[in-house]
Design an enzyme around this catalytic site. Structure first.
Site, short mmCIF file in Angstrom:
data_model
loop_
_atom_site.label_atom_id
_atom_site.label_comp_id
_atom_site.label_asym_id
_atom_site.label_seq_id
_atom_site.Cartn_x
_atom_site.Cartn_y
_atom_site.Cartn_z
N LEU A 1 -40.92 -34.04 31.18
CA LEU A 1 -39.77 -34.73 30.59
C LEU A 1 -38.49 -33.91 30.70
CD1 LEU A 1 -41.45 -36.22 27.39
CD2 LEU A 1 -41.22 -37.23 29.67
N TYR B 1 -46.96 -16.95 24.89
CA TYR B 1 -46.43 -18.01 24.02
C TYR B 1 -46.54 -17.58 22.56
CZ TYR B 1 -46.65 -21.26 28.03
OH TYR B 1 -46.49 -21.88 29.24
#
Length: 268
Positions: free
Chosen positions: A164, A18
């Site tokens: 989501l 990341y």
């Protein structure tokens, strides 16, 4: 991170790739400056930069773990995950490396991410992971076919990421062409392109009505639905702003019966 900690969140999820290591560095600086020690979940497999190596060989996993420990400024990783399945490295070697790192105290537990049922079964022949972390939400439910039941049978914790669906379940988009600057669909649309259909947006409109009827946001209801799934032991959220954390935490106060959860699933 300050806001998350103040609201009781004690687990931080990251990966060596990341930001090319910057995510781990930021968490490490926060730990050093704050003096607080969250439970740390980090991962390895993907290259940290263009052209860098990848995979789950013993040599690479050991090297990557050492670099993660340095960036995080800790002497042990709580949960170390294989970020993807590595078809080029024998599973026996990968499992032996995980268990060796655990035995010498550099990790507390290990697991896998983005593994399908066949990969998980093959892995289980050599050792049992503590956790599986896969994408799971109202729009992405492939794991319901086998993986979730398999985790329950094998007593493996199931951690859902992407709750989501890149913001789709938060009502951030009204069509596949609606891609505001800085949004997931603008920055990293690949994982969600298959969802951008007329049927999806019609279902999202129905879901938004269901959330309004309960007086909550679509994002909160989507998270509440995940928390109502018996096999889900934890949910990974990715708040960009402090108010996003509050939206997520409100899901803890939205009780959904089994019938409620099933009715919401039928909207899709």
């Amino acid at each position: 991170m300050d806001a998350a900690w103040a609201l009781g969140m004690r687990t931080f999820d990251t990966a060596d790739a990341y930001g090319g290591g910057r995510s781990e560095e930021w968490i490490g600086k926060w730990i050093a400056g704050r003096g607080s020690r969250p439970v740390i979940v980090t991962k390895t497999f993907n290259p940290m930069a263009a052209g860098a190596d990848r995979g789950l060989s013993r040599e690479r996993m050991t090297r990557q773990l050492e670099s993660s420990l340095d960036r995080l400024g800790v002497d042990m990783i709580d949960v170390y995950l294989a970020h993807e399945f590595d078809a080029e490295t024998p599973l026996e070697q990968t499992v032996a490396t995980f268990e060796g790192l655990r035995d010498i105290g550099l990790i507390r537990a290990w697991g896998v991410s983005n593994f399908d049922a066949a990969e998980l079964r093959a892995l289980y022949e050599h050792g049992r992971p503590a956790v599986v972390q896969n994408a799971y939400n109202l729009l992405e439910r492939a794991d319901e076919r086998e993986v979730i039941d398999l985790c329950a049978q094998l007593e493996i914790a199931y951690m859902a990421f992407g709750p989501l669906a890149g913001g789709l379940l938060a009502g951030r988009y009204r069509s596949g062409d609606d891609r505001p600057a800085g949004s997931r669909l603008a920055l990293r649309p690949g994982p969600y392109e298959h969802l951008l259909t007329e049927d999806t947006f019609a279902a999202l409109a129905r879901f938004d009505v269901a959330a309004q009827e309960r007086g909550i946001t679509s994002a909160t209801l989507a998270l509440a639905w995940l928390l109502a799934q018996p096999a889900v032991t934890s949910v990974v959220i990715g708040p960009r702003r402090q108010e996003h954390i509050g939206v997520a935490l409100r899901a803890l106060d939205v009780p959904l019966s089994r019938a409620d959860a099933e009715a919401l699933a039928e909207l899709f």
